[in-house]
Design an enzyme around this catalytic site. Sequence first.
Site, mmCIF file in Angstrom:
data_model
loop_
_atom_site.group_PDB
_atom_site.id
_atom_site.type_symbol
_atom_site.label_atom_id
_atom_site.label_comp_id
_atom_site.label_asym_id
_atom_site.label_seq_id
_atom_site.Cartn_x
_atom_site.Cartn_y
_atom_site.Cartn_z
ATOM 1 N N ASP A 336 0.826 -1.212 0.000
ATOM 2 C CA ASP A 336 0.000 0.000 0.000
ATOM 3 C C ASP A 336 0.863 1.265 0.000
ATOM 4 O O ASP A 336 2.011 1.244 0.432
ATOM 5 C CB ASP A 336 -0.929 0.016 1.209
ATOM 6 N N GLU A 337 0.287 2.346 -0.456
ATOM 7 C CA GLU A 337 0.853 3.696 -0.331
ATOM 8 C C GLU A 337 2.324 3.780 -0.753
ATOM 9 O O GLU A 337 3.130 4.465 -0.120
ATOM 10 C CB GLU A 337 0.684 4.195 1.110
#
Length: 527
Positions: A336-337
């Site tokens: 993620d991210e």
Amino acid sequence: MKRLLRPRRPLTGLLTAALLTAPLFAVPAAAQPAAAPALIPKPVSQRALSGETFTLRSWTTIGVVTSSKARKAAYGVAERLSAQLRRTTGYPIPVVPAVGTIRLSTNGPSSLGAEGYQLRVDHAAVTITAATPEGLFRGVTTLRQLLPAKVEASTRQAGPWKIAGTEISDSPRFAYRGTMLDVSRHFFSVAEVKRYIDLASLYKLNKLHLHLADDQGWRVQVDSWPRLTTYGGSLEVDGTPGGHYTKADFAEIVKYAAERYLTVIPEIDTPGHTNAALASYADLNCDGIAPPLYTGTDVGFSSLCVGKELTYSFLDDVFREVGAQAPGDILHLGGDEAHSTPHQDYVTFVNKATALVTKHGKRVMGWQEIADTTLPAGSIAQYWGTDDDRSRELARKAAAQGAQVVMSPANRAYLDMKYDDSTPYGQDWAGLVSVKDSYNWNPTTLIPNLPASAVAGVEAPLWSETLDNLDKVEFMAFPRLPGIAELGWSSASALDWTTYQDRLAGQGSRWDVLSVNFYRAPEIAWR
């Protein structure tokens, strides 16, 4: 190790214990029948047996009927129940290899599945029948809620110990019902994780996702890269001392969770959220220069060096050692991210990383962004969107590849979101999430055009940027975590906010006995 704000008693054996406080022998005609408490999660079916009440007595026994294969695990369920009941009632309550007044059997039909059970309470006995020790344990957790709340106490309490006559048949809607604890942003000791396990297992959750590595700290021992913990795990958010789990510590957590039928899913977040690793080993950086340790709460600024072969040797070692410490079949690689990783580099990286996970015999799990890559068979994508089109697209993209989707919508299931504007800690980037918001959604219909068959279940993540002790963790998790647990266990037709409110209100007295620091949400008529 963190200091708790107030002393706590251990919950060891609570799950099994509470379940067993059922009445043994017929109550005199003049006695008042016990009232049937409302259960969370709501069972598939339950009916009252009018005029029947069972009372736990000094001569109560727990009888176990099981196969030789299931004997050790079934007796473990029985012994933990017996230990809690002895502490609370003062009765001897031995476990015997025969038919007792509390009867636990794993000789139920295979149609009950791995976690299903049948429970009957009448004036003569409490009987729990399952096909496996795990199903037996789920039945015991139900029995625990049928007992008076004082059964959760750590010291002897006065009776009577009555349970209303009832028949229950029950099994879960989804195979995946989890919660995540972020031990990277703030570190939590083995004892604190055990406490969280005990509370989670009360509501039939079966997965404990541990977020073990992030920018702020690396928390699990890797012998081939020792500075990950000795240096990368030395701090936490705000610069306070961190910590890590030795292999013995982690084995203790895994064993404790397994005894309560939660499988530990370790997460090593990559290629972003990796500053602790990059700070520990300069060679992992593209420029060969180690950044300083990070104790803030920003995201998206770090990335492993996609073009270096050392990156993949590193991951190979980490996935091998961490995977060996967690005997379940899933390893979570994050994903993620990764804002500092160019998209094509991200695709290249994840495709290589997933191959390393499967090389070590694990199924791949990752946050929804991994759907942009080619996923191996058996993969799981974790949806964490907020009803935005991009997140929904990623969930559907994962399903189109044959992956399963675990539902963790941040604006519903993230336990670190504030309840309202007055909540003293937590975050609000995904919105304010009331108890009703957290409960009032359906995992199989939330994302349009996502096949219901692709939904593996639900998970309630709890991120710890603002939560530096267990009191705060409990305040944010309770009362929302039981609602997510019900979404995962109970049938869709059973989900109703109005009736759930009333059932939730009845849990407050139990949490008081357990010293749970829960949020007394004003929309619930606590009793």
